[in-house]
Design an enzyme around this catalytic site. Structure first.
Site, PDB file in Angstrom:
ATOM      1  N   THR A   1      43.641  34.966  46.662  1.00  0.00           N
ATOM      2  CA  THR A   1      43.183  33.734  46.060  1.00  0.00           C
ATOM      3  C   THR A   1      44.372  32.859  45.688  1.00  0.00           C
ATOM      4  O   THR A   1      45.431  33.381  45.377  1.00  0.00           O
ATOM      5  CB  THR A   1      42.372  34.104  44.806  1.00  0.00           C
ATOM      6  OG1 THR A   1      41.406  35.050  45.220  1.00  0.00           O
ATOM      7  CG2 THR A   1      41.752  32.920  44.147  1.00  0.00           C
TER       8      THR A   1
ATOM      9  N   SER B   1      31.426  35.306  42.105  1.00  0.00           N
ATOM     10  CA  SER B   1      32.881  35.115  42.049  1.00  0.00           C
ATOM     11  C   SER B   1      33.336  35.054  40.595  1.00  0.00           C
ATOM     12  O   SER B   1      32.523  34.912  39.683  1.00  0.00           O
ATOM     13  CB  SER B   1      33.225  33.803  42.747  1.00  0.00           C
ATOM     14  OG  SER B   1      34.569  33.461  42.549  1.00  0.00           O
ATOM     15  N   SER B   2      34.644  35.186  40.402  1.00  0.00           N
ATOM     16  CA  SER B   2      35.221  34.975  39.067  1.00  0.00           C
ATOM     17  C   SER B   2      36.090  33.723  39.041  1.00  0.00           C
ATOM     18  O   SER B   2      36.710  33.421  38.022  1.00  0.00           O
ATOM     19  CB  SER B   2      36.100  36.166  38.677  1.00  0.00           C
ATOM     20  OG  SER B   2      35.334  37.332  38.622  1.00  0.00           O
TER      21      SER B   2
ATOM     22  N   ARG C   1      31.780  28.335  48.619  1.00  0.00           N
ATOM     23  CA  ARG C   1      31.832  29.793  48.665  1.00  0.00           C
ATOM     24  C   ARG C   1      31.210  30.298  49.971  1.00  0.00           C
ATOM     25  O   ARG C   1      30.239  29.702  50.458  1.00  0.00           O
ATOM     26  CB  ARG C   1      31.042  30.332  47.459  1.00  0.00           C
ATOM     27  CG  ARG C   1      30.987  31.850  47.325  1.00  0.00           C
ATOM     28  CD  ARG C   1      32.266  32.414  46.849  1.00  0.00           C
ATOM     29  NE  ARG C   1      32.115  33.765  46.285  1.00  0.00           N
ATOM     30  CZ  ARG C   1      33.142  34.567  46.070  1.00  0.00           C
ATOM     31  NH1 ARG C   1      34.382  34.186  46.351  1.00  0.00           N
ATOM     32  NH2 ARG C   1      32.955  35.760  45.530  1.00  0.00           N
TER      33      ARG C   1
ATOM     34  N   THR D   1      39.911  31.297  48.403  1.00  0.00           N
ATOM     35  CA  THR D   1      40.307  32.691  48.597  1.00  0.00           C
ATOM     36  C   THR D   1      39.758  33.288  49.892  1.00  0.00           C
ATOM     37  O   THR D   1      38.781  32.775  50.451  1.00  0.00           O
ATOM     38  CB  THR D   1      39.777  33.537  47.410  1.00  0.00           C
ATOM     39  OG1 THR D   1      40.282  34.870  47.507  1.00  0.00           O
ATOM     40  CG2 THR D   1      38.267  33.597  47.379  1.00  0.00           C
TER      41      THR D   1
ATOM     42  N   GLY E   1      43.454  36.213  40.865  1.00  0.00           N
ATOM     43  CA  GLY E   1      43.576  37.423  40.056  1.00  0.00           C
ATOM     44  C   GLY E   1      42.299  38.228  39.921  1.00  0.00           C
ATOM     45  O   GLY E   1      42.176  39.028  38.991  1.00  0.00           O
ATOM     46  N   GLY E   2      41.326  38.020  40.818  1.00  0.00           N
ATOM     47  CA  GLY E   2      40.098  38.821  40.769  1.00  0.00           C
ATOM     48  C   GLY E   2      39.430  38.695  39.416  1.00  0.00           C
ATOM     49  O   GLY E   2      39.251  37.593  38.897  1.00  0.00           O
TER      50      GLY E   2
ATOM     51  N   ASN F   1      39.540  36.635  49.391  1.00  0.00           N
ATOM     52  CA  ASN F   1      39.386  37.822  48.551  1.00  0.00           C
ATOM     53  C   ASN F   1      40.704  38.589  48.470  1.00  0.00           C
ATOM     54  O   ASN F   1      41.584  38.180  47.735  1.00  0.00           O
ATOM     55  CB  ASN F   1      38.225  38.703  48.991  1.00  0.00           C
ATOM     56  CG  ASN F   1      37.831  39.680  47.887  1.00  0.00           C
ATOM     57  OD1 ASN F   1      38.174  39.474  46.720  1.00  0.00           O
ATOM     58  ND2 ASN F   1      37.150  40.750  48.213  1.00  0.00           N
TER      59      ASN F   1
HETATM   60  O1  DON Z   1      35.862  35.356  44.070  1.00  0.00           O
HETATM   61  C1  DON Z   1      36.438  36.211  43.418  1.00  0.00           C
HETATM   62  O2  DON Z   1      36.286  36.352  42.219  1.00  0.00           O
HETATM   63  C2  DON Z   1      37.436  37.117  44.111  1.00  0.00           C
HETATM   64  N1  DON Z   1      37.089  37.255  45.490  1.00  0.00           N
HETATM   65  C3  DON Z   1      38.812  36.582  43.914  1.00  0.00           C
HETATM   66  C4  DON Z   1      39.883  37.455  44.506  1.00  0.00           C
HETATM   67  C5  DON Z   1      41.225  37.235  43.955  1.00  0.00           C
HETATM   68  O3  DON Z   1      41.427  36.466  43.069  1.00  0.00           O
HETATM   69  C6  DON Z   1      42.316  38.062  44.534  1.00  0.00           C
HETATM   70  N2  DON Z   1      43.573  37.607  44.076  1.00  0.00           N
HETATM   71  N3  DON Z   1      44.387  37.881  43.401  1.00  0.00           N
END
Ligand code: DON
Length: 578
Positions: free
Chosen positions: A390, A461-462, A113, A408, A482-483, A410
């Site tokens: 991501t 992060s997720s 990360r 990712t 997917g955030g 982000n």
């Molecule tokens: O680390 C995280 O949780 C976010 N930065 C992930 C971002 C993400 O999945 C965007 N994509 N769809």
């Protein structure tokens, strides 16, 4: 015809022939994409690769064919994605890799990360009035964390791989240097993000033609600067990225635009091994990412709550099942916002959050017939239970290794800022910190003190790269972008396989739901029946039908066979076995 004219016509014909050959070979791959997206999984006996871009899948598949292991193939896939899918594949970002060695009977996690620069401060994203300024945390040079991808991939290769960094990177360098054929998804992505990318000259000249027009499907896309950067890394090792010319270009980019990353930050960056979160769901061992990701913690926490209900009897996506899932999700995300952060800086009550006893307490709060308003839910107290764009890809090999990797920058195309002269995009991961308590990040996620900005800290992060084992053997390899939806997307593939007995492609393709405590709504993909939605509304749930969630590239291993499923939500994704 004069000589110059003849020469230029010859060059043009040669270029056309070259382009046609490349097009034909990439078209052959496109044939196998269609093959991969039938409603049954792709099968393999000796290996399986599932990524979100067919050219990355193909590069990694070749590594396996040549006798490499899953880790070798993973490093090749990651560098290839950095070229073919710049919206999320990267060398300017970071991520997490879970590696399972069946032989060694261990699952380890590599945390690569990004980190906050040494000069980061707690209030760096607040304006003069003390309000969080998302423009700065998302679209400026201050948005970038120190990238971890190159160091993380090299670490995986060194510790678990069998081929050299040079060999692992060769396919990516070729794709950057000789180019690849633009797909509709590639072209559309750049059209959509035109405003964000054209703001920076360094990005404009990489992603658009000299006259500012677009690369259209079927055209060739070449990245000379990126090819040169990758070549330098492949020849001189990761030191090049963190201390050499690439670091100098990145730091100069920062200096020109008020960014914070220094040569010292680059030099000091190090990835690390983490112990994955471990849980058990109905007899299956779940391994997923530990802090600084919240992913594994909450996948396990939600599964623990749901284990108390006969989910398979209630049925897939029935109102009763969705109600219980949403109630469990709400409580987990409320805890996330309070407790989760980088464990190098804050104490996360991990054992409590993932304990069966704590899940029992939370389960007691759930009314089986009625939604609990999120406003009445706050973080609970897991402490008494302490004994303390991501992209994801999944790869397994014939040696019993599995890799589950999510990385990712982000947003789609990260900060939108290409490092001048180096040809790669910078992440905007700093937005994953909590800029101010109570102010949501781009995914609507709230955070508090545990996730405040601190120098050299990793932002929460997720991402949830996950490996599920049954009786000590690798069974499921999965994960998603997917955030905030990553956690629930991953959860649902696990449930679809274990509770609902779906084959891996049906499990991946099935409509998904999501609740993240705040906003107090169940977000659903299209495909839920109107009467299911009506029943949920009667239970006081707010239902919002929105766009597709995640892109979960998954592999299931059963009876000695490998089954791959590329998520149909990504038109370029491909599962390929051997
Ligand atoms: O680390 C995280 O949780 C976010 N930065 C992930 C971002 C993400 O999945 C965007 N994509 N769809």
């Amino acid at each position: 015809m004069n000589r110059r004219l003849l020469q230029s016509s010859f060059m043009r014909v040669a270029a056309m022939v070259g382009c046609t050959v490349l097009f034909m070979s990439q078209l052959a791959t496109a044939g196998s994409i269609l093959e991969g997206q039938r409603m049954h999984p792709v099968q393999g006996k000796e290996g399986m690769v599932v990524t979100s871009h067919f050219l990355a899948t193909q590069s990694a598949q070749k590594v396996l064919k040549n006798g490499g292991n899953a880790i070798d193939a993973a490093v090749t896939a990651a560098f290839s994605l950095a070229v073919t899918q710049p919206r999320s594949g990267n060398i300017g970002g970071g991520g997490f890799m879970l590696i399972s060695s069946e032989k060694k009977n261990e699952v380890v996690a590599i945390d690569y990360r990004e980190k906050a620069p040494g000069k980061a401060t707690v209030d760096m994203f607040l304006d003069k009035e003390g309000n969080a300024d998302s423009q700065v945390s998302r679209y400026s040079h201050l948005a970038a964390g120190v990238p971890g991808t190159v160091a993380g991939l090299a670490m995986a290769l060194e510790q678990y791989g069998t081929i050299s960094l040079k060999d692992a990177m060769a396919p990516a360098i070729k794709l950057a240097e000789e180019g690849f054929i633009v797909t509709p998804r590639f072209s559309d992505g750049l059209k959509k993000k035109e405003k964000m990318l054209k703001k920076w000259d360094s990005s404009l000249k990489i992603f658009y033609k000299a006259d500012g027009t677009y690369y259209e499907p079927g055209e060739l896309f070449i990245q000379k600067d990126l090819a040169a950067t990758l070549k330098r890394i492949s020849e001189n090792g990761i030191k090049e990225f963190y201390e050499g010319k690439t670091a100098e270009l990145l730091v100069a980019e920062m200096a020109r635009h008020g960014g914070l990353i220094s040569m010292e930050d680059m030099k000091n960056y190090s990835p690390g091994f983490r112990t994955p979160v471990h849980g058990n769901y109905r007899g299956y061992d779940i391994y997923s990412m530990s802090p600084p990701s919240s992913g594994g913690t909450h996948v396990v926490q939600i599964l623990n709550i749901l284990e108390g209900y006969p989910i398979s009897k209630y049925g897939h996506n029935s109102a009763k099942t969705i109600h219980l899932m949403a109630e469990a999700m709400k409580r987990a995300y409320a805890d996330r916002s309070h407790y989760l952060g980088d464990e190098d800086f804050v104490k996360v009550p991990l054992k409590g959050l993932t304990s069966k006893k704590y899940a029992e307490v939370l389960r007691k709060e759930i009314d089986p017939e009625k939604a609990t308003p999120s406003a009445t839910i706050a973080q609970n107290n897991p402490l008494p239970y302490e004994s303390n764009e991501t992209t994801h890809f999944s790869i397994v090999d014939k040696f019993g290794n599995a890799v589950s990797n999510t990385y990712t920058i982000n947003f789609s195309y990260g900060s939108g800022i290409v490092v001048e002269g180096a040809g790669f995009l910078l992440n905007n991961e700093m937005d994953d910190f909590s800029a101010k308590p109570g102010v949501p990040n781009a995914y609507g996620l709230l955070g508090g003190d545990a996730n405040k900005v601190e120098p050299n800290k990793r932002m929460l992060s997720s991402m949830s790269p996950t490996i599920v084992k049954k009786d000590g053997k690798n069974f499921l390899v999965t994960g998603s972008p997917g955030g905030s939806r990553i956690i629930t997307t991953t959860l649902q593939v696990i449930m679809n396989v274990i509770d609902h007995n779906l084959n891996i492609l049906s499990a991946v393709a099935a409509s998904r739901i999501h609740h993240q405590w705040l906003p107090d709504e169940i977000r659903v993909e299209e495909g839920l029946s109107p009467d299911t939605i009506a029943t949920l509304q009667e239970m006081s749930h707010e239902i919002k039908v929105k766009s597709a969630m995640g892109a979960i590239q998954s592999i299931m291993i059963k009876d000695g066979k490998m089954f791959g499923a590329a998520d149909p939500r990504r038109s370029t994704a491909l599962a390929a076995g051997l």
